[in-house]
Scaffold this motif. Structure first.
Motif, mmCIF file in Angstrom:
data_model
loop_
_atom_site.group_PDB
_atom_site.id
_atom_site.type_symbol
_atom_site.label_atom_id
_atom_site.label_comp_id
_atom_site.label_asym_id
_atom_site.label_seq_id
_atom_site.Cartn_x
_atom_site.Cartn_y
_atom_site.Cartn_z
ATOM 1 N N GLU A 320 0.688 -1.268 0.026
ATOM 2 C CA GLU A 320 0.064 0.061 -0.099
ATOM 3 C C GLU A 320 0.910 1.119 -0.076
ATOM 4 O O GLU A 320 0.248 2.264 -0.329
ATOM 5 N N ILE A 321 2.131 1.112 0.572
ATOM 6 C CA ILE A 321 3.201 2.193 0.361
ATOM 7 C C ILE A 321 3.609 2.460 -1.085
ATOM 8 O O ILE A 321 3.789 3.639 -1.680
ATOM 9 N N LEU A 322 3.635 1.401 -1.616
ATOM 10 C CA LEU A 322 4.553 1.391 -2.998
ATOM 11 C C LEU A 322 3.580 1.339 -4.140
ATOM 12 O O LEU A 322 4.055 1.909 -5.358
ATOM 13 N N LYS A 323 2.402 0.866 -4.349
ATOM 14 C CA LYS A 323 1.792 0.673 -5.258
ATOM 15 C C LYS A 323 1.179 2.058 -5.936
ATOM 16 O O LYS A 323 0.714 2.903 -4.875
ATOM 17 N N PRO A 324 1.025 2.191 -7.013
ATOM 18 C CA PRO A 324 0.646 3.698 -7.672
ATOM 19 C C PRO A 324 -0.935 4.018 -7.162
ATOM 20 O O PRO A 324 -1.120 5.089 -7.032
ATOM 21 N N ASP A 325 -1.734 3.194 -6.902
ATOM 22 C CA ASP A 325 -3.042 3.586 -6.253
ATOM 23 C C ASP A 325 -3.295 3.055 -4.816
ATOM 24 O O ASP A 325 -4.352 2.967 -4.383
ATOM 25 N N GLY A 326 -2.283 3.199 -4.110
ATOM 26 C CA GLY A 326 -2.486 2.626 -2.640
ATOM 27 C C GLY A 326 -2.638 3.561 -1.876
ATOM 28 O O GLY A 326 -2.901 4.814 -2.209
ATOM 29 N N TYR A 327 -2.720 3.193 -0.508
ATOM 30 C CA TYR A 327 -2.913 4.458 0.601
ATOM 31 C C TYR A 327 -2.336 5.577 0.425
ATOM 32 O O TYR A 327 -2.658 6.718 0.766
ATOM 33 N N VAL A 328 -0.866 5.408 0.206
ATOM 34 C CA VAL A 328 -0.083 6.614 0.441
ATOM 35 C C VAL A 328 -0.128 7.262 -0.870
ATOM 36 O O VAL A 328 -0.090 8.470 -0.728
ATOM 37 N N ALA A 329 -0.504 6.589 -1.906
ATOM 38 C CA ALA A 329 -0.766 7.428 -3.175
ATOM 39 C C ALA A 329 -1.860 8.239 -2.882
ATOM 40 O O ALA A 329 -2.084 9.551 -3.588
ATOM 41 N N GLN A 330 -2.881 7.962 -2.096
ATOM 42 C CA GLN A 330 -4.090 8.677 -1.721
ATOM 43 C C GLN A 330 -3.925 9.875 -1.021
ATOM 44 O O GLN A 330 -4.110 11.027 -1.316
ATOM 45 N N LEU A 331 -2.585 9.794 -0.290
ATOM 46 C CA LEU A 331 -2.046 10.947 0.383
ATOM 47 C C LEU A 331 -1.289 11.761 -0.319
ATOM 48 O O LEU A 331 -1.613 13.341 -0.311
ATOM 49 N N LYS A 332 -0.680 11.310 -1.112
ATOM 50 C CA LYS A 332 0.171 12.426 -2.405
ATOM 51 C C LYS A 332 -0.948 13.151 -3.180
ATOM 52 O O LYS A 332 -0.730 14.320 -3.304
#
Length: 341
Positions: A320-332
């Protein structure tokens, strides 16, 4: 997730049953396998390892300088590995909260869990007392037999189970035999450190309210699940992909983010997840969006922590940190800056 259906918990004076959450957990666990193009003879690391670094999340222009530190969780991990927690311990000491992974629970109302316990027996079994051999194609069953013999031995219970649960049991046994430990990864160790440092743990939670729970359980037992594809993919991964799991575990243990990025990402195997989420049983009860709700709950909790605390530590799946549509991507996507370790 990962425990047997029928487990009951008593929390906050409400008796709850977790069978629905466990069904979802089983699909995610069975799906947490990856495809490898090359057969790599990878040796698992042992002993003390540095483990992953911490991803740093900040808000540009925030005069308070609030920060969210994310520890990348990974599973399965080498059984005989420990990881140094010096950096994490130092960050925890200066933090005001720890953000736990999102939990999913199913509520049946007061006394529901107690009165429904007998109904939970057999929730994993195939409808109409069918055997595994009767519900999967002959070629898949032929591939299942040697894997079962290798990892489960003469265990006859699984022959009565639905394919998705049989596959999950096989996967768990295969990891154990290969000195890999599934389930929660590093979260139990982080929770222990947080309690030792007296840092409050915040657990985002999704509660699924089940109306007429006894009837719902009865319906689930009789509902066919399209889980043959999930069963097939799990067999394929156990036949070919254990080396990739070892390689990813080693990269995590060494804190090698670049190597993790280069390796094929662990596919969440949509066929396995969709077995339950896309079933008529889930859709008719409005539970088909559980994964989206889980993501939204974590992102909301992360934003609230960033707003309220000078420093927060979170534990989140590396995927979820690395994938382009993961949770961290949501924060970005919401304007936050994420810095790799």
């Amino acid at each position: 997730p990962g425990t047997k259906p029928g487990l009951l918990i008593c929390r906050r004076m409400n008796i709850r049953f977790r069978w629905l959450a466990l069904v979802l957990g089983a699909t995610l666990l069975a799906a947490a396998l990856a495809r490898a193009d090359d057969a790599l003879e990878e040796v698992l690391v042992t002993g003390q390892q540095p483990g992953p670094g911490l991803w740093k999340v900040t808000r540009p222009g925030d005069p308070r300088g609030h920060v969210l530190w994310i520890l990348g969780n990974y599973s399965p991990l080498p059984k005989n590995m420990t990881w140094r927690s010096n950096e994490l311990a130092a960050v925890l000491a200066a933090s005001q909260a720890v953000l736990a992974p999102v939990s999913v629970s199913a509520s049946a109302g007061p006394l529901g869990g107690v009165t429904l316990l007998p109904s939970l027996i057999g929730v994993r079994d195939n409808p109409d007392d069918k055997r595994l051999q009767e519900v999967v194609p002959a070629d898949l069953y032929a591939r299942w037999l040697p894997l079962k013999a290798r990892y489960l031995g003469n265990d006859g219970r699984v022959e009565a189970w639905r394919p998705i649960f049989a596959a999950q049991e096989l996967y768990r046994a295969a990891l154990k035999k290969n000195d890999l430990v599934p389930y929660d990864g590093v979260w139990p160790a982080v929770a222990k450190l947080a309690r030792k440092a007296r840092v409050p743990i915040k657990e985002p939670e999704i509660e699924l309210k089940v109306e007429k729970a006894r009837a719902a359980i009865k319906e689930f037992k009789s509902t066919p699940l399209s889980d043959v594809e999930c069963f097939s993919r799990t067999l394929q991964r156990l036949e070919t992909d254990l080396d990739l799991m070892r390689e990813r575990a080693n990269a995590w243990a060494a804190g090698d983010v670049a190597r993790l990025r280069r390796l094929a990402p662990i596919e969440r195997a949509s066929a396995c997840i969709g077995v339950v989420l896309e079933s008529s049983f889930m859709q008719q009860r409005g539970f088909g969006d559980v994964l989206e709700r889980t993501r939204n709950a974590w992102v909301a909790a992360a934003e609230q922590s960033l707003a309220s605390n000078e420093s927060t530590v979170a534990v989140l799946s590396v995927d979820e940190i690395l994938k382009p549509d993961g949770y961290v991507a949501q924060l970005k996507g919401r304007g936050y800056v994420v810095t790799d370790p």
